[in-house]
Enzyme design. Structure first.
Site, mmCIF file in Angstrom:
data_model
loop_
_atom_site.group_PDB
_atom_site.id
_atom_site.type_symbol
_atom_site.label_atom_id
_atom_site.label_comp_id
_atom_site.label_asym_id
_atom_site.label_seq_id
_atom_site.Cartn_x
_atom_site.Cartn_y
_atom_site.Cartn_z
ATOM 1 N N GLY A 22 -74.818 0.030 -42.403
ATOM 2 C CA GLY A 22 -74.540 0.947 -40.988
ATOM 3 C C GLY A 22 -73.671 2.173 -41.304
ATOM 4 N N GLY A 37 -78.124 -2.959 -34.108
ATOM 5 C CA GLY A 37 -79.029 -2.743 -33.164
ATOM 6 C C GLY A 37 -79.650 -1.446 -33.306
ATOM 7 N N PHE A 38 -79.097 -0.345 -33.808
ATOM 8 C CA PHE A 38 -79.649 0.889 -34.125
ATOM 9 C C PHE A 38 -79.442 1.456 -35.553
ATOM 10 C CE2 PHE A 38 -79.046 0.010 -29.554
ATOM 11 C CZ PHE A 38 -80.004 0.055 -29.098
ATOM 12 N N GLY A 39 -80.271 2.389 -36.110
ATOM 13 C CA GLY A 39 -79.954 3.222 -37.224
ATOM 14 C C GLY A 39 -79.244 4.570 -36.805
ATOM 15 N N GLY A 40 -78.585 5.049 -37.525
ATOM 16 C CA GLY A 40 -78.233 6.685 -37.316
ATOM 17 C C GLY A 40 -76.832 6.596 -36.514
ATOM 18 N N SER A 99 -80.711 5.842 -42.414
ATOM 19 C CA SER A 99 -80.982 7.135 -41.946
ATOM 20 C C SER A 99 -80.662 8.198 -43.056
ATOM 21 C CB SER A 99 -80.498 7.549 -40.652
ATOM 22 O OG SER A 99 -79.002 7.331 -40.739
ATOM 23 N N MET A 128 -84.910 -7.693 -35.065
ATOM 24 C CA MET A 128 -84.330 -7.494 -33.528
ATOM 25 C C MET A 128 -84.895 -8.087 -32.458
ATOM 26 S SD MET A 128 -82.781 -3.736 -34.053
ATOM 27 C CE MET A 128 -81.781 -2.939 -35.524
ATOM 28 N N MET A 165 -81.170 -10.327 -36.684
ATOM 29 C CA MET A 165 -80.367 -9.983 -35.495
ATOM 30 C C MET A 165 -80.911 -10.543 -34.396
ATOM 31 S SD MET A 165 -79.529 -5.925 -36.578
ATOM 32 C CE MET A 165 -81.044 -5.994 -37.655
HETATM 33 C C1 DX5 Z 1 -78.283 -1.450 -37.795
HETATM 34 C C2 DX5 Z 1 -79.278 -2.336 -38.878
HETATM 35 C C3 DX5 Z 1 -79.153 -1.095 -40.170
HETATM 36 C C4 DX5 Z 1 -79.700 0.070 -39.887
HETATM 37 C C5 DX5 Z 1 -78.879 0.989 -40.753
HETATM 38 O O1 DX5 Z 1 -78.294 -2.557 -36.505
HETATM 39 O O2 DX5 Z 1 -78.759 -3.441 -39.285
HETATM 40 O O3 DX5 Z 1 -79.768 -1.905 -41.180
HETATM 41 O O4 DX5 Z 1 -81.235 0.497 -40.322
HETATM 42 O O5 DX5 Z 1 -79.056 2.149 -40.342
HETATM 43 P P1 DX5 Z 1 -78.042 3.568 -40.882
HETATM 44 O O6 DX5 Z 1 -77.890 3.528 -42.474
HETATM 45 O O7 DX5 Z 1 -78.714 4.932 -40.367
HETATM 46 O O8 DX5 Z 1 -76.943 3.065 -40.199
HETATM 47 ZN ZN ZN Z 2 -79.543 -4.075 -41.097
#
Ligand code: DX5
Ligand code: ZN
Length: 216
Positions: free
Chosen positions: A177, A143-146, A199, A38, A69
């Site tokens: 995601g 952009g973010f996990g979880g 996550s 990112m 990204m």
């Molecule tokens: C989000 C990332 C994902 C992220 C998924 O922008 O592309 O790869 O790590 O995380 P989870 O499984 O927690 O949604």
């Molecule tokens: Zn990803």
């Protein structure tokens, strides 16, 4: 139903013990690791880049699935490939030259994927479906996990399955995601065959058990 592949997203791994994490993932027989790059421009977050990719390449034989990204992805594809990526995916929203980007990935002997955000219709990627090894359907805004899984992205898996059959295409369908023990069976049933799991995966202590459950 085809056997799904599981790619834990390293974004949720413990970076202080990355080498141990990679060994545990190999022992759990995951199919590869997902590596999120990112740039703070294409998405509102920054993450990891080439030095960590080098470390991961040294630490594992597993295929590395790099999800770019970033803006101007073409500028970085050769470097990412040379530093050990086996699969590279590029967002259709990130470049006016998605066809060129896909060809560039293939010229560097990596598998090529095109990614679509939740707000982008499948029609945007139809012109390149013949060229890609996989389509990554984002099931959260990147952009973010979880983050929670966005239900209406499932319709895109259905549309892709229809296109695969009507045009005799063979690309894989990856989802990324909000994938967990509840959403994995749903996306698999609709036709996804590559699961990125961040996550949910790393919250478990037994990586083999979660891998088997996700595949099951
Ligand atoms: C989000 C990332 C994902 C992220 C998924 O922008 O592309 O790869 O790590 O995380 P989870 O499984 O927690 O949604
Ligand atoms: Zn990803």
């Amino acid at each position: 139903m085809t056997q799904v592949k599981v790619y834990p997203s390293l974004l949720s791994a413990d970076f202080l013990t990355l080498n141990d994490e990679l060994e545990a993932l190999e022992n759990a027989k995951v199919d590869g690791v997902h590596f999120d790059v990112m740039d703070g421009q294409f998405v509102p977050n920054i993450s990891i880049g080439v030095p960590i990719l080098d470390a991961v390449r040294k630490g594992t034989q597993l295929p590395i699935d790099v999800h770019l990204m970033i803006e101007h992805p073409e500028q970085y594809i050769p470097t990412i490939a040379e530093h050990g990526a086996d699969l590279i995916s590029v967002h259709v929203e990130a470049t006016p030259h998605i066809h060129r980007a896909i060809q560039l990935i293939k010229q560097h002997d990596a598998k090529a994927g095109v990614v679509i955000n939740p707000g982008t219709p499948i029609s945007e990627i139809v012109p390149v479906l013949r060229d890609v090894d996989y389509v990554l359907v984002m099931t959260v805004n990147p952009g973010f996990g979880g983050q929670p899984f966005i239900e209406n992205c499932i319709e895109k898996i259905d549309q892709l399955m229809e296109l695969k059959s009507s045009q005799s295409l063979s690309f894989s369908i990856e989802v990324d995601g909000g994938i967990n023990d509840k959403t994995a069976p749903v996306v698999k049933e609709h036709g996804a065959d590559m699961l990125v799991v961040g996550s949910h995966f790393f919250q478990q202590s037994d990586y083999a058990a979660v891998t088997n459950q996700l595949k099951g």
